[in-house]
Scaffold this active site. Sequence first.
Site, PDB file in Angstrom:
ATOM      1  N   ASP A   1      -0.644 -13.119   3.938  1.00 29.38           N
ATOM      2  CA  ASP A   1      -0.003 -12.961   2.610  1.00 29.38           C
ATOM      3  C   ASP A   1       1.519 -12.943   2.698  1.00 29.38           C
ATOM      4  O   ASP A   1       2.202 -13.575   1.897  1.00 29.38           O
ATOM      5  CB  ASP A   1      -0.565 -11.761   1.825  1.00 29.38           C
TER       6      ASP A   1
ATOM      7  N   GLY B   1      -6.764   5.388   5.141  1.00 30.70           N
ATOM      8  CA  GLY B   1      -6.447   4.951   6.508  1.00 30.70           C
ATOM      9  C   GLY B   1      -7.527   4.093   7.138  1.00 30.70           C
ATOM     10  O   GLY B   1      -7.557   3.894   8.343  1.00 30.70           O
TER      11      GLY B   1
ATOM     12  N   LEU C   1      -8.994  -0.196   3.705  1.00 38.13           N
ATOM     13  CA  LEU C   1      -9.614  -0.659   2.457  1.00 38.13           C
ATOM     14  C   LEU C   1      -8.677  -0.471   1.258  1.00 38.13           C
ATOM     15  O   LEU C   1      -9.101  -0.495   0.110  1.00 38.13           O
ATOM     16  CB  LEU C   1     -10.955   0.051   2.218  1.00 38.13           C
ATOM     17  N   SER C   2      -7.405  -0.250   1.558  1.00 35.40           N
ATOM     18  CA  SER C   2      -6.350  -0.251   0.535  1.00 35.40           C
ATOM     19  C   SER C   2      -6.444   0.856  -0.497  1.00 35.40           C
ATOM     20  O   SER C   2      -6.337   0.619  -1.706  1.00 35.40           O
ATOM     21  CB  SER C   2      -6.306  -1.594  -0.198  1.00 35.40           C
TER      22      SER C   2
ATOM     23  N   SER D   1      -4.153   2.950  -0.896  1.00 33.81           N
ATOM     24  CA  SER D   1      -2.822   3.115  -1.490  1.00 33.81           C
ATOM     25  C   SER D   1      -2.601   2.134  -2.641  1.00 33.81           C
ATOM     26  O   SER D   1      -2.051   2.510  -3.679  1.00 33.81           O
ATOM     27  CB  SER D   1      -1.720   2.992  -0.441  1.00 33.81           C
TER      28      SER D   1
ATOM     29  N   ASP E   1      -3.223  -6.708  -1.520  1.00 35.70           N
ATOM     30  CA  ASP E   1      -4.020  -5.530  -1.902  1.00 35.70           C
ATOM     31  C   ASP E   1      -3.839  -5.176  -3.375  1.00 35.70           C
ATOM     32  O   ASP E   1      -4.801  -4.941  -4.104  1.00 35.70           O
ATOM     33  CB  ASP E   1      -3.634  -4.325  -1.034  1.00 35.70           C
TER      34      ASP E   1
ATOM     35  N   TYR F   1       3.147  -3.709  12.318  1.00 36.09           N
ATOM     36  CA  TYR F   1       3.116  -4.609  11.154  1.00 36.09           C
ATOM     37  C   TYR F   1       4.488  -5.243  10.962  1.00 36.09           C
ATOM     38  O   TYR F   1       4.608  -6.458  10.798  1.00 36.09           O
ATOM     39  CB  TYR F   1       2.719  -3.793   9.919  1.00 36.09           C
TER      40      TYR F   1
END
Length: 414
Positions: free
Chosen positions: A50, A135, A138-139, A141, A185, A234
């Site tokens: 992305d 954590g 699976l997003s 946030s 996400d 990341y």
Amino acid sequence: MRTSNFKVQSSKLRAQSSNVGRRFAEVFGGEPAAVVRAPGRVNLIGEHTDYNDGYVLPVAIDRSVLVAAAPRDDRQVVIHALDFGESATFSLDDIEHDQAKIWSNYQRGVAYFLEERGIRLPGLNALVVGDVPIGSGLSSSAAVEVSMAYTWQVLSGFELSRVELALLCQRAENEFVGMNCGIMDQFVSALGQRDHALLIDCRSLEYQPVPLPPEAAVVVADTMKRRGLVDSEYNTRRQECEGGVRILQRYLPQVQALRDVSTDQFGEYKGQLPEKVRQRCRHIIYENERVLKSVAALQAGDLAAFGRLMNESHASLRDDYEVSCLELDIMAEAAWKVDGVYGSRMTGAGFGGCTVSLVAEGAIEDFRAQVAATYEEATGIVPQIYVCRAEDGVGEVSPVNFRLGITSRSQPER
Ligand code: GLA
């Protein structure tokens, strides 16, 4: 215009929303004016593409964050996080980063950027609860951000398309929370569609729902290893990709992002790239191609081909992009051995979290038993395995279980 798409009606959700309404009354008194749900996501294929302007194929899942909220007469925002047993309070006139209750920075960031857009928000009381494991890749946030932004939209009726809503939430995460994520996400949490995966072009932000095959299930297996290292690694990966673009631009001046590099061009110029950068670029360039091939495979009903692409994606993330870990590798390899599994791979940023597998309906029980046994034997950890339903993106929960305090609301266009 309100469509049935915005109403989420499953019985699990009705139970959750009734519970959330009751808890709201206990914490704040009175009834919520709105209950909003935003889903977590699982990405079927297209990992780390992305932020390289590439393609992704995520699914919004039936694990979500619920917000029950009512507006206040002042500019105070009081958020009670049921899962943490904590409340956080801030003023919309002075939105600052909170070092102590870091969970509240997602809501603070959303409020900050809505206000920055010139939208004057009402204060509110909000109760937040979720069943997206934190954590686990699976997003959770993104679900927190999108549910909060949409709650404010429902309560105050400002115009913002769902794509704009997703972009604003991504900005909150990048610039307020400080995690330099891409758009996947937030986008799928806002725009996901029931029974479909979403092919997203992360450059143009065009998207296309792709029907999921009814004869197979999307199964998530949680290694229970919580992502470590993820933020720093990341950012390093992002920099390595950008470094690769700068070198390739010397030979291919039209290239803006790795998305613009074909596999043939990569073959021609890869010798110019330092080894690690070459590996990172190879993953991204081939992963983009895999996403497009996998959509074609799904549309042709060729689940075996789709599964092979998932497996190749895992190997590439493990060997070239180096974002897998022992636990994810054990879990994926265990799944590959089960009859009826089309494909399996790590999903999300990596370094822990979950695998995603495409499993024939008749093989789900074998999958649960065999993968759990192999994984536990190898690691001593009991994994969590669940079948996911593909759900709609963010929406107001049907007001079956609570009375609505506000009757006229504008709904955003898709
Ligand atoms: C995280 C980020 C996404 C994406 C994935 C990897 O989930 O939030 O934007 O980059 O990692 O595909």
